[in-house]
Design a protein around this motif. Sequence first.
Motif, mmCIF file in Angstrom:
data_model
loop_
_atom_site.group_PDB
_atom_site.id
_atom_site.type_symbol
_atom_site.label_atom_id
_atom_site.label_comp_id
_atom_site.label_asym_id
_atom_site.label_seq_id
_atom_site.Cartn_x
_atom_site.Cartn_y
_atom_site.Cartn_z
ATOM 1 N N ASN A 423 0.819 -1.209 0.000
ATOM 2 C CA ASN A 423 0.000 0.000 0.000
ATOM 3 C C ASN A 423 0.854 1.260 0.000
ATOM 4 O O ASN A 423 0.368 2.353 0.313
ATOM 5 C CB ASN A 423 -0.952 -0.001 1.203
ATOM 6 C CG ASN A 423 -2.150 -0.902 0.997
ATOM 7 O OD1 ASN A 423 -3.103 -0.526 0.309
ATOM 8 N ND2 ASN A 423 -2.099 -2.096 1.557
ATOM 9 N N GLY A 424 2.132 1.101 -0.376
ATOM 10 C CA GLY A 424 3.017 2.249 -0.561
ATOM 11 C C GLY A 424 3.665 2.777 0.693
ATOM 12 O O GLY A 424 4.322 3.823 0.656
ATOM 13 N N THR A 429 7.558 7.244 5.267
ATOM 14 C CA THR A 429 6.096 7.329 5.321
ATOM 15 C C THR A 429 5.643 7.182 6.772
ATOM 16 O O THR A 429 6.435 6.863 7.649
ATOM 17 C CB THR A 429 5.438 6.229 4.459
ATOM 18 O OG1 THR A 429 5.959 4.954 4.858
ATOM 19 C CG2 THR A 429 5.726 6.444 2.976
ATOM 20 N N THR A 460 3.342 -3.945 -7.289
ATOM 21 C CA THR A 460 3.449 -2.686 -6.544
ATOM 22 C C THR A 460 4.572 -2.651 -5.530
ATOM 23 O O THR A 460 4.939 -1.579 -5.054
ATOM 24 C CB THR A 460 2.135 -2.410 -5.792
ATOM 25 O OG1 THR A 460 1.912 -3.458 -4.837
ATOM 26 C CG2 THR A 460 0.960 -2.335 -6.746
ATOM 27 N N ASN A 464 9.402 1.078 -5.857
ATOM 28 C CA ASN A 464 8.665 2.012 -5.040
ATOM 29 C C ASN A 464 9.418 3.326 -4.949
ATOM 30 O O ASN A 464 10.623 3.347 -4.745
ATOM 31 C CB ASN A 464 8.469 1.408 -3.632
ATOM 32 C CG ASN A 464 7.491 2.194 -2.797
ATOM 33 O OD1 ASN A 464 7.831 3.258 -2.295
ATOM 34 N ND2 ASN A 464 6.278 1.684 -2.693
ATOM 35 N N ASN A 466 9.434 5.422 -2.633
ATOM 36 C CA ASN A 466 9.968 5.715 -1.304
ATOM 37 C C ASN A 466 11.161 4.859 -0.927
ATOM 38 O O ASN A 466 11.675 4.959 0.179
ATOM 39 C CB ASN A 466 8.856 5.516 -0.252
ATOM 40 C CG ASN A 466 7.728 6.518 -0.427
ATOM 41 O OD1 ASN A 466 7.984 7.700 -0.618
ATOM 42 N ND2 ASN A 466 6.486 6.052 -0.373
#
Length: 468
Positions: A423-424, A429, A460, A464, A466
């Motif tokens: 979910n990133g 984060t 996904t 990424n 991040n």
Amino acid sequence: MIKDNQKILNRVHIVIDAVIIIISYVLAWYLKFKSGIFDFEHLGFLRARVYFSALLVIIPGYLILYYAFNLYTPKRVQGRRVELGNIVKANTLGLLSFIVVLYVIHQPDFSRMMIFIFYGVNITLEMIVRYIIRLCLYNVRKKDYNLKHILLVGYSRAAEEYIDRIMSNPQWGYKVRGILDDNIERGTVYKGIKVIGRVDNLLVILPENRLDEIAITLSIQEYFKLEKIVAQCEKSGVHTKFIPDYNNIIPTRPYTEDLLGLPVINIRHVPLSNTFNMMVKRVMDIIGSIICILLFSPVMLITALLIKLTSKGPLVFKQERVGLHNHSFYMYKFRSMEVQPELHEKKAWTTPNDPRVTKVGKVIRRTSIDELPQLFNVLKGDMSLVGPRPERPLFVEKFREEIPRYMVKHQVRPGMTGWAQINGLRGNTSIRKRIEHDLYYIENWTIGFDFKILFLTVFTGFINKNAY
């Protein structure tokens, strides 16, 4: 009354299911032997009479499975997803049982293809018919038919939350007649539901026999009244349930177990505390890690060669992390940074354009190739393929004081990928959001959920923005 309606509905439902099983079986037989779609096998080995005589066992067998998997519980109690899952489970067990029986009675000529067609058709038709039934019940209940009349005893946060859910789900068919409470003024209204009297009014209301259910929603300060209220309700014969007012104390999904007749409330539901679930997940980790090591061995060899040619230092970097039950272990990564003193390395996370990261390191970090050596951590048992990402002891000590429920993540093995990561939520984060996702994973774990995360990781999780 609603009880009689439910009995009739269940009987009708059983008949409908029996008809669906027959239709699915006949359709599967037709598709296999008559439609021409599956021409590679003909009806030469067994006559149609033999195939259809099997229905004498299939129909009662499947109906028993449906009952065992709670497919005849009221629709207001069972959600659509749960019902769909139970349909698949019951049919899967039926499929496997069917095949085993054929082997036991030595029927090698009975078409396995037809059985699999029946499996798919039956699940599809069951889903469609049950959706139609739900739709019909919803429309009936919107017209105030087949309703379940409930009285709440006690005004509390639990009562308000219960009313909120009833109001947002009219398809359940619940009708709250009012609330009884000793401390709230009569006439007080919450979302159209009035306080209609004191708890003692039960002595007058219950003999009228106009209620289907009593929901005890006392505030936690009034639990001393519970025994008396339950005794009154049980004496009247009205079905009674208890909705505890402890959400501010236990903010998670608790579950109850029976300890030789003593009900024990567990504050958090952790499916992986079950030995069988742990064994299944561990077997999946061992098999999965071996397959991945073989599959990605060319990538790991090329990465190791590039690291060796472009910078000095070891190929693999190991770092202390906190894992299952707060035990520390060394997590492996391909080295992506210049060699530096250990104390300097422990100070902080990597930042964007960090000068310590090598040219090769930038690529392997962005594509998550640097994480591949963790497959050996999985094989050893330090980690799992899927789970909350492990953190360094320094940050664990920091977050355990700052973030509520942070340490719960250590009730399961840490993972190479997880619900938060797909979910990133990687790199710089929100830690709080990561923990929310980790807790959701821990409380809702299934093998299917793990496969879903692994599947989504391919699309996904590897690359990424991040990860730097």
